[in-house]
Design an enzyme around this catalytic site. Sequence first.
Site, PDB file in Angstrom:
ATOM      1  N   SER A 111      -5.937   0.452  13.016  1.00 44.82           N
ATOM      2  CA  SER A 111      -5.338   1.039  14.045  1.00 44.82           C
ATOM      3  C   SER A 111      -4.134   1.631  13.921  1.00 44.82           C
ATOM      4  CB  SER A 111      -5.457   0.152  15.263  1.00 44.82           C
ATOM      5  OG  SER A 111      -6.262  -1.117  15.239  1.00 44.82           O
ATOM      6  N   GLY A 126      -3.317   6.152  -2.298  1.00 43.91           N
ATOM      7  CA  GLY A 126      -2.224   7.301  -2.441  1.00 43.91           C
ATOM      8  C   GLY A 126      -1.301   7.029  -3.612  1.00 43.91           C
ATOM      9  N   ASP A 159      -7.357  -0.589  -0.619  1.00 45.62           N
ATOM     10  CA  ASP A 159      -5.916  -0.090  -0.804  1.00 45.62           C
ATOM     11  C   ASP A 159      -5.489   0.444  -2.023  1.00 45.62           C
ATOM     12  OD1 ASP A 159      -3.645   0.462   0.669  1.00 45.62           O
ATOM     13  OD2 ASP A 159      -2.528  -1.414   0.292  1.00 45.62           O
ATOM     14  N   ASN A 196      -2.945   3.059  11.176  1.00 43.76           N
ATOM     15  CA  ASN A 196      -2.932   4.114  10.129  1.00 43.76           C
ATOM     16  C   ASN A 196      -2.845   5.370  10.758  1.00 43.76           C
ATOM     17  OD1 ASN A 196      -5.415   2.801   7.857  1.00 43.76           O
ATOM     18  ND2 ASN A 196      -3.261   2.877   7.771  1.00 43.76           N
ATOM     19  N   ARG A 209      -8.471  -7.678  -1.845  1.00 44.03           N
ATOM     20  CA  ARG A 209      -7.639  -6.593  -1.739  1.00 44.03           C
ATOM     21  C   ARG A 209      -7.261  -5.849  -2.935  1.00 44.03           C
ATOM     22  NH1 ARG A 209      -3.190  -5.778   3.075  1.00 44.03           N
ATOM     23  NH2 ARG A 209      -2.622  -3.525   2.523  1.00 44.03           N
TER      24      ARG A 209
HETATM   25  C1  IPE Z   1      -4.833  -1.285   4.957  1.00 47.80           C
HETATM   26  O1  IPE Z   1      -3.913  -0.713   4.157  1.00 47.80           O
HETATM   27  C2  IPE Z   1      -5.818  -0.556   5.604  1.00 47.80           C
HETATM   28  C3  IPE Z   1      -6.802   0.012   5.135  1.00 47.80           C
HETATM   29  C4  IPE Z   1      -7.060  -0.137   3.831  1.00 47.80           C
HETATM   30  C5  IPE Z   1      -7.896   1.106   5.504  1.00 47.80           C
HETATM   31  P1  IPE Z   1      -2.518  -0.164   4.642  1.00 47.80           P
HETATM   32  O2  IPE Z   1      -2.130   0.707   3.394  1.00 47.80           O
HETATM   33  O3  IPE Z   1      -2.822   0.502   5.855  1.00 47.80           O
HETATM   34  O4  IPE Z   1      -1.798  -1.539   4.893  1.00 47.80           O
HETATM   35  P2  IPE Z   1      -0.183  -1.637   4.843  1.00 47.80           P
HETATM   36  O5  IPE Z   1       0.541  -0.628   5.624  1.00 47.80           O
HETATM   37  O6  IPE Z   1       0.370  -1.415   3.388  1.00 47.80           O
HETATM   38  O7  IPE Z   1      -0.054  -3.193   5.340  1.00 47.80           O
HETATM   39  C1  IPE Z   2      -6.023   3.044   1.455  1.00 51.70           C
HETATM   40  O1  IPE Z   2      -5.094   3.554   0.738  1.00 51.70           O
HETATM   41  C2  IPE Z   2      -6.563   3.605   2.440  1.00 51.70           C
HETATM   42  C3  IPE Z   2      -6.214   3.856   3.734  1.00 51.70           C
HETATM   43  C4  IPE Z   2      -5.369   3.226   4.342  1.00 51.70           C
HETATM   44  C5  IPE Z   2      -6.969   4.962   4.499  1.00 51.70           C
HETATM   45  P1  IPE Z   2      -3.626   4.105   0.866  1.00 51.70           P
HETATM   46  O2  IPE Z   2      -3.672   5.260   1.584  1.00 51.70           O
HETATM   47  O3  IPE Z   2      -2.929   2.897   2.071  1.00 51.70           O
HETATM   48  O4  IPE Z   2      -2.952   4.135  -0.287  1.00 51.70           O
HETATM   49  P2  IPE Z   2      -1.396   3.407  -0.585  1.00 51.70           P
HETATM   50  O5  IPE Z   2      -1.424   2.051  -0.269  1.00 51.70           O
HETATM   51  O6  IPE Z   2      -0.447   4.432  -0.060  1.00 51.70           O
HETATM   52  O7  IPE Z   2      -1.227   3.820  -2.100  1.00 51.70           O
HETATM   53 MG    MG Z   3      -2.067   1.361   1.634  1.00 50.11          MG
END
Ligand code: IPE
Ligand code: IPE
Ligand code: MG
Length: 261
Positions: free
Chosen positions: A83, A40, A37, A85, A205
């Site tokens: 699921s 972004g 995680d 995302n 994590r």
């Molecule tokens: C968990 O991260 C899913 C993946 C890393 C693929 P998210 O960014 O989707 O989780 P939340 O929404 O912050 O719980």
């Molecule tokens: C994890 O990084 C990758 C996926 C969930 C695909 P994020 O895209 O959730 O990044 P943040 O948490 O928004 O920074």
């Molecule tokens: Mg995330």
Amino acid sequence: MNADGSDLKSAADLKPATATTAAPQKTLPRHVAIIMDGNGRWAQARGLERIEGHRRGVDTVRMISETCTELGIAAVTLYCLSSENWKRPQAELEFLMHLLQQYLVDERQMIMDNGLRLKVIGRRDRLPAGVLAEMDKTLEMSAGNNGTELVLAIDYGGRDEITSAVRLLCQDVRDGKINESEIDEEMISSRLYTAGLPDVDLMIRTGGELRVSNFLLWQLSYAEFWMTETCWPEFSRREFESALESFVSRDRRFGGLSVGQ
Ligand code: IPE
Ligand code: IPE
Ligand code: MG
């Protein structure tokens, strides 16, 4: 000896887990699961588009794959897409699918060079045909490898996985293959996407959140957790080794008592 009772001095002391080790809590995890995680946020903090974080994250995936191979870790499961995302903007989802397809082509040689065996868990029916084609090619090509099992969780949700296992069990009861009163934990485990894999020993994590986000709900029941603020694109081998060292030093009691108590 360290304050935590372990004799571990550096990553060089990390040894693969073996069935004959007398003190199992002093061995490396057999199965590591990672919520990758913070991609972004890593990009946005640098004035870049979120997708740049996903792109850079591929380098970390390669480092983890190579390190697990080197250390003889049996399985590593990486959360690539949940699921949930699919709630993200269409443009980000399209980029993630493109990146995934590219990964499966570009990293095929790395997978073969390291003897990794690819496994994919999650739903297939919502993935584009191009991704499925490259996935099946890499799955087939690496099927005979006997190194670390590289498990990619794609369109994966723990609740979805348990729901589908319940459906399979109901079907088996209806077909008269099993009796409802015989259903036990093993029968459930063997109908999950992760059938055949050991339970998760260590869950990492990155990105600072302290939650499970629907990842491996059944398989995490006695996992050790290790969370870091570091975002996935910057997660280093050194930090991965710190997580492993922390795992090695922990006293896993599984509801019992420490050895000698
Ligand atoms: C968990 O991260 C899913 C993946 C890393 C693929 P998210 O960014 O989707 O989780 P939340 O929404 O912050 O719980
Ligand atoms: C994890 O990084 C990758 C996926 C969930 C695909 P994020 O895209 O959730 O990044 P943040 O948490 O928004 O920074
Ligand atoms: Mg995330």
